[in-house]
Motif scaffolding. Sequence first.
Motif, short mmCIF file in Angstrom:
data_model
loop_
_atom_site.label_atom_id
_atom_site.label_comp_id
_atom_site.label_asym_id
_atom_site.label_seq_id
_atom_site.Cartn_x
_atom_site.Cartn_y
_atom_site.Cartn_z
N ARG A 28 7.03 9.64 -5.61
CA ARG A 28 8.15 10.58 -5.57
C ARG A 28 9.30 10.04 -4.73
NH1 ARG A 28 4.23 15.87 -4.92
NH2 ARG A 28 4.00 16.29 -7.17
N ARG A 29 8.97 9.36 -3.66
CA ARG A 29 10.02 8.75 -2.84
C ARG A 29 10.76 7.67 -3.63
NH1 ARG A 29 9.05 4.93 2.47
NH2 ARG A 29 11.25 4.57 2.95
N LEU A 30 10.02 6.85 -4.38
CA LEU A 30 10.66 5.83 -5.22
C LEU A 30 11.60 6.47 -6.23
CD1 LEU A 30 7.61 3.48 -5.97
CD2 LEU A 30 9.55 2.98 -4.47
N HIS A 31 11.15 7.57 -6.82
CA HIS A 31 11.96 8.26 -7.82
C HIS A 31 13.22 8.86 -7.19
CE1 HIS A 31 12.50 11.97 -10.57
NE2 HIS A 31 13.15 10.95 -11.09
N GLN A 32 13.06 9.54 -6.08
CA GLN A 32 14.19 10.21 -5.44
C GLN A 32 15.23 9.22 -4.92
OE1 GLN A 32 12.22 12.57 -2.49
NE2 GLN A 32 11.42 14.06 -3.97
N GLU A 33 14.76 8.08 -4.40
CA GLU A 33 15.67 7.10 -3.81
C GLU A 33 16.18 6.09 -4.84
OE1 GLU A 33 13.61 5.35 -0.53
OE2 GLU A 33 13.62 7.20 0.65
N ARG A 34 15.71 6.19 -6.07
CA ARG A 34 16.10 5.26 -7.14
C ARG A 34 15.87 3.81 -6.71
NH1 ARG A 34 16.93 7.12 -12.18
NH2 ARG A 34 18.67 5.70 -12.54
N THR A 35 14.72 3.56 -6.11
CA THR A 35 14.38 2.23 -5.63
C THR A 35 14.10 1.30 -6.81
OG1 THR A 35 13.40 3.17 -3.63
CG2 THR A 35 12.75 0.91 -4.20
N TRP A 36 14.62 0.09 -6.74
CA TRP A 36 14.34 -0.90 -7.78
C TRP A 36 12.88 -1.31 -7.73
CZ3 TRP A 36 17.64 -1.31 -11.49
CH2 TRP A 36 19.02 -1.23 -11.27
N VAL A 37 12.23 -1.37 -8.89
CA VAL A 37 10.84 -1.81 -8.98
C VAL A 37 10.72 -2.87 -10.08
CG1 VAL A 37 9.97 0.42 -8.18
CG2 VAL A 37 10.20 0.00 -10.64
N ASP A 38 9.68 -3.68 -9.98
CA ASP A 38 9.35 -4.65 -11.03
C ASP A 38 8.03 -4.23 -11.67
OD1 ASP A 38 11.52 -6.12 -10.14
OD2 ASP A 38 10.29 -7.45 -8.91
N SER A 46 9.02 -8.26 -14.93
CA SER A 46 10.21 -7.68 -15.54
C SER A 46 11.44 -7.85 -14.65
CB SER A 46 9.99 -6.19 -15.80
OG SER A 46 10.07 -5.45 -14.58
N VAL A 47 12.60 -7.60 -15.23
CA VAL A 47 13.81 -7.46 -14.43
C VAL A 47 13.68 -6.14 -13.65
CG1 VAL A 47 15.21 -8.75 -16.06
CG2 VAL A 47 15.00 -6.27 -16.31
N PRO A 48 14.43 -5.96 -12.57
CA PRO A 48 14.33 -4.70 -11.82
C PRO A 48 14.63 -3.49 -12.70
CG PRO A 48 15.48 -6.35 -10.53
CD PRO A 48 15.31 -6.93 -11.90
N THR A 49 13.84 -2.44 -12.51
CA THR A 49 14.01 -1.20 -13.25
C THR A 49 13.77 -0.03 -12.30
OG1 THR A 49 13.33 0.01 -15.24
CG2 THR A 49 11.61 -1.19 -14.05
N VAL A 50 13.77 1.20 -12.81
CA VAL A 50 13.62 2.37 -11.93
C VAL A 50 12.67 3.38 -12.55
CG1 VAL A 50 15.88 2.18 -10.82
CG2 VAL A 50 15.65 3.49 -12.95
N ILE A 51 12.09 4.20 -11.68
CA ILE A 51 11.29 5.34 -12.13
C ILE A 51 12.25 6.46 -12.53
CG2 ILE A 51 9.67 7.12 -11.39
CD1 ILE A 51 8.40 5.03 -9.56
N THR A 52 12.12 6.96 -13.74
CA THR A 52 13.04 7.99 -14.24
C THR A 52 12.46 9.40 -14.14
OG1 THR A 52 12.22 7.61 -16.49
CG2 THR A 52 14.18 6.39 -15.79
N GLY A 53 11.16 9.52 -13.86
CA GLY A 53 10.59 10.85 -13.73
C GLY A 53 9.11 10.79 -13.40
N THR A 54 8.60 11.86 -12.79
CA THR A 54 7.17 11.97 -12.50
C THR A 54 6.81 13.44 -12.31
OG1 THR A 54 5.36 11.34 -11.02
CG2 THR A 54 7.54 11.60 -10.03
#
Length: 255
Positions: A28-38, A46-54
């Motif tokens: 949830r923190r990753l989603h709220q902060e729009r943290t880049w993830v691989d 992958s190239v950096p992407t983001v969690i769009t929902g949970t």
Amino acid sequence: MKAEKGWVYLEGECRYTRNPDIIRHEVRRLHQERTWVDLRHPGYRSVPTVITGTDGKIVEIDRPRDWEPVPEVLLTYQRPREPWHFMKADVKEVTARSVRIHLPHTLTVFERREFFRVEVPAGSSVVIQYVSGGTAARLSGDLADLSGQGYVLDGEVVDVSLGGVAFETTPLPDIPLPSVGTRIHPVTLHLAAGPGGAPDLIRISEATVVKLRKRGDQPRARIALRFSATEEETEALAAYIRRRELAILKAAQEA
């Protein structure tokens, strides 16, 4: 798979948890902060992407264009001034726009360092060449062919990162240890791959001694080097480290 109540600490400054509440909070923190993830799986990052929902059970991630269907994935990320995090999850489904995964079942956190450091399998070695004390001395025997003028020292690698290497050595009586600040030209690494794998031979053209620690009066010492590597040398080292990351994560999750 059993869920621990909290964190489990392993050697090498690594900790992991299978506690769903801890993992859910982190997602949830990753989603709220729009943290880049691989997103990673063997042979792919992958190239950096983001969690769009949970919803706490399913995690939806913006699908990379080159994504290929796999049953399991590693989600990795590093926030500024924080260590590397690795989440392992089963893939639920893939749509035209999203990769949907089940809530990750394992979260592994490595150390707080500028460069991610990995321990290496037994049998990994290093050879360095240097001039000590501003003077040059020619060695006798086989090592003379490697060194030219100066000294040659070998040792057992403890760990390695893109930034440097730590190793232990017991020098011969007539070979002085390099002091902090000594320039090394070059560093030759023989890095074991683990059971059934061929070792990697990596040459770093230049490095500097940044730490030297001896155990009392004993001749054995631990030396840390900081690399000044070329782009090609860094790429070769990065490829090895990525393979070791996956091996260490697998061992942690099977513990």
